[in-house]
Motif scaffolding. Structure first.
Motif, PDB file in Angstrom:
ATOM      1  N   THR A 195      35.397  40.778   3.396  1.00  9.33           N
ATOM      2  CA  THR A 195      34.623  40.760   4.632  1.00  9.33           C
ATOM      3  C   THR A 195      35.412  42.429   4.823  1.00  9.33           C
ATOM      4  OG1 THR A 195      36.557  39.784   5.832  1.00  9.33           O
ATOM      5  CG2 THR A 195      34.053  39.070   5.922  1.00  9.33           C
ATOM      6  N   THR A 217      37.808  44.406  13.512  1.00  5.87           N
ATOM      7  CA  THR A 217      36.496  43.238  12.810  1.00  5.87           C
ATOM      8  C   THR A 217      37.028  43.052  11.090  1.00  5.87           C
ATOM      9  OG1 THR A 217      36.096  46.340  11.779  1.00  5.87           O
ATOM     10  CG2 THR A 217      34.810  45.926  14.007  1.00  5.87           C
ATOM     11  N   GLY A 218      35.529  42.632  10.819  1.00  7.69           N
ATOM     12  CA  GLY A 218      35.843  42.036   9.883  1.00  7.69           C
ATOM     13  C   GLY A 218      36.815  40.999   9.194  1.00  7.69           C
ATOM     14  N   TYR A 219      37.245  40.537   8.604  1.00  8.82           N
ATOM     15  CA  TYR A 219      38.723  39.987   8.380  1.00  8.82           C
ATOM     16  C   TYR A 219      39.715  39.904   9.627  1.00  8.82           C
ATOM     17  CZ  TYR A 219      41.982  37.245   6.417  1.00  8.82           C
ATOM     18  OH  TYR A 219      43.404  36.082   5.878  1.00  8.82           O
ATOM     19  N   GLN A 275      38.905  40.367  12.740  1.00  9.90           N
ATOM     20  CA  GLN A 275      38.656  40.108  13.681  1.00  9.90           C
ATOM     21  C   GLN A 275      38.038  38.888  13.085  1.00  9.90           C
ATOM     22  OE1 GLN A 275      34.076  40.935  14.886  1.00  9.90           O
ATOM     23  NE2 GLN A 275      34.977  41.031  16.916  1.00  9.90           N
ATOM     24  N   ILE A 276      38.036  37.939  12.539  1.00  8.51           N
ATOM     25  CA  ILE A 276      37.620  36.794  12.044  1.00  8.51           C
ATOM     26  C   ILE A 276      38.732  35.331  11.795  1.00  8.51           C
ATOM     27  CG2 ILE A 276      37.454  35.011  10.191  1.00  8.51           C
ATOM     28  CD1 ILE A 276      34.952  37.020   9.025  1.00  8.51           C
ATOM     29  N   VAL A 293      29.356  33.294   9.532  1.00  8.93           N
ATOM     30  CA  VAL A 293      29.997  34.609   8.309  1.00  8.93           C
ATOM     31  C   VAL A 293      28.254  33.596   7.802  1.00  8.93           C
ATOM     32  CG1 VAL A 293      30.993  35.619   6.934  1.00  8.93           C
ATOM     33  CG2 VAL A 293      31.376  35.277   9.278  1.00  8.93           C
ATOM     34  N   PHE A 336      24.884  36.788  11.623  1.00 11.74           N
ATOM     35  CA  PHE A 336      26.722  36.528  12.325  1.00 11.74           C
ATOM     36  C   PHE A 336      26.362  36.577  13.875  1.00 11.74           C
ATOM     37  CE2 PHE A 336      30.255  39.618  13.432  1.00 11.74           C
ATOM     38  CZ  PHE A 336      31.225  38.291  12.707  1.00 11.74           C
ATOM     39  N   ILE A 367      28.924  35.451  16.723  1.00 10.92           N
ATOM     40  CA  ILE A 367      30.937  35.071  16.855  1.00 10.92           C
ATOM     41  C   ILE A 367      30.248  35.558  18.519  1.00 10.92           C
ATOM     42  CG2 ILE A 367      31.317  37.837  16.532  1.00 10.92           C
ATOM     43  CD1 ILE A 367      32.998  38.057  15.829  1.00 10.92           C
ATOM     44  N   TRP A 419      29.315  44.908  14.432  1.00 13.37           N
ATOM     45  CA  TRP A 419      28.691  43.455  13.922  1.00 13.37           C
ATOM     46  C   TRP A 419      28.584  43.519  12.412  1.00 13.37           C
ATOM     47  CZ3 TRP A 419      27.628  44.783  18.982  1.00 13.37           C
ATOM     48  CH2 TRP A 419      28.046  44.233  20.636  1.00 13.37           C
ATOM     49  N   ASN A 423      31.586  43.016   9.673  1.00  8.13           N
ATOM     50  CA  ASN A 423      31.498  41.428   8.928  1.00  8.13           C
ATOM     51  C   ASN A 423      31.660  41.578   7.953  1.00  8.13           C
ATOM     52  OD1 ASN A 423      28.713  40.935   9.436  1.00  8.13           O
ATOM     53  ND2 ASN A 423      29.192  39.134   8.677  1.00  8.13           N
TER      54      ASN A 423
END
Length: 392
Positions: free
Chosen positions: A96, A102-104, A106-107, A206, A221, A223, A309, A312
């Motif tokens: 990600t 964003t990406g990791y 945000q996860i 994801v 995706f 979220i 978005w 991700n």
């Protein structure tokens, strides 16, 4: 759900055996290497939970609900040892995006948000981390940033949690908590086949599809988040979806009165249209204001709104997707319902192009009932699940 073949690398590794790990791999190869490293930490029974067939039934089995394994496949993070969990999270990290918020990054913040819900759900007092009072503020999205001293960290959540059992590491009626997220590999991770990284839990889905060693799809995706912002005990302020919200607010805020009238949608929305179980159900007609009619500056705001978005997925793939969406920009539409501030229940914004589809809606809080929470989804008209399935 049927288990995929546990043979790896032309059938030379049986279930429970060590899988090849390339410590110098980059890009999609790094994802395969990280996936194999994770599998190497698991026993045969655990591998059978992770390695599943790439079927439409398995791929579409995701949800925004705290429903645990009843609505999604894979192995539960809360069942893993510290070593196994670190390896699982590394799969997400290499697959990600690397941006802040964003990406990791945000996860991991969405998982923290679920721990906030778990704490509130299990607390009979106001001891859970307190959501900040203003939804319209713009707190830092950097998890390492200090809380704004003007933001009160002592305001207790005033929403009343619904009745029900705990959901954290032990699971429960609602399944809140970072332990109640699941990881599956649909198909065998490889550089010459088709497989999908499938990860999710409450408010997160994801779906990253790989074909012949390259990313073939970064959607769907899903979220969402509740609470939308909070201050942790160490003083850190979290706002996991600030980039998404702020990008859309900047876009809608740039529209003049005439443009707002054209962008206004006839319907109102209490949730996203294309959430779980709604694969392929895009509206036949695009609604709202055509981006082709916007100013160059506003067009750039559309692209900036889309990016959080798309980010991700890994940075290189996100860049390629953004080039595609920029090329399709004049065939893209922007619409909204309710207000444009994305701070009140029923506020809704949509971006719909030949490829990209993004929705953002504000709902009433479930645990913190006096507040709102966000549901959003990113899809692609042609690239969902790497174009592996056809939906009527």
């Amino acid at each position: 759900m049927a288990n995929a073949s546990t043979d790896v690398q032309a059938g030379k590794s049986a279930a429970g055996a060590k899988r090849p790990v390339d410590k110098h791999a980059t890009g999609a190869k790094a994802v395969v290497s990280a996936a194999n490293a994770f599998l190497n930490t698991l026993d045969a029974d655990q591998q059978s939970e992770v390695l599943l067939d790439l079927t439409e039934a398995n791929a579409t089995a995701w949800s925004n609900l705290p429903c645990g394994s009843s609505c999604r496949p894979g192995i539960r993070l809360g069942s893993l040892t510290d070593t196994q969990l670190a390896a699982a999270m590394n799969v997400l990290k290499v697959s990600t995006g690397t941006g802040k918020g964003t990406g990791y990054d945000q996860i991991t913040q969405i998982l923290k948000a679920d721990d906030v819900l778990d704490a509130a759900q299990n607390s009979s007092s106001a001891s859970a981390p307190a959501p900040t009072s203003s939804e319209s503020s713009t707190p830092s999205t950097d998890p390492s940033a200090s809380a704004d001293p003007s933001t009160s960290a002592t305001d207790a959540p005033t929403g009343t949690p619904p009745s029900g059992g705990p959901g954290g590491p032990g699971g429960g009626a609602f399944g809140y908590g970072s332990g109640d997220y699941f990881m599956a590999f649909l198909g065998t991770p490889s550089a010459d086949g088709t497989w999908q990284l499938h990860f999710g839990g409450h408010h997160l889905a994801v779906n990253l599809t790989y074909r012949d060693g390259k990313p073939a799809g970064a959607s769907p995706f899903f979220i969402g988040v509740e609470p939308t912002t909070w201050t942790a005990d160490d003083g850190t302020t979290y706002t996991p979806m600030a980039n998404q919200r702020n990008g859309l607010v900047a876009l809608t805020g740039s529209l003049n009165t005439e443009q707002l009238a054209k962008a206004k949608l006839a319907a109102s929305f209490s949730d996203v249209l294309l959430g779980p179980g709604k694969d392929g159900q895009f509206p036949e007609t695009k609604e709202g204001i055509p981006v082709s009619s916007l100013t160059p500056k506003q067009k750039q705001l559309v692209l900036k709104a889309i990016h959080p978005w798309v980010a991700n997925v890994d940075d290189a793939t996100a860049k390629q997707l953004m080039k595609t969406y920029e090329h399709e920009l004049n065939q893209t539409y922007v619409g909204y319902s309710g207000g444009t501030g994305l701070d009140s229940q029923g506020d809704y914004v949509r971006i719909d192009g030949p490829g990209v589809w993004i929705e953002f809606v504000c709902q009433g809080g479930v645990v913190f009932r006096d507040q709102i929470h966000y549901h959003t989804v990113y899809r692609d008209h042609t690239r969902d699940y790497g174009s592996e399935f056809t939906f009527s």
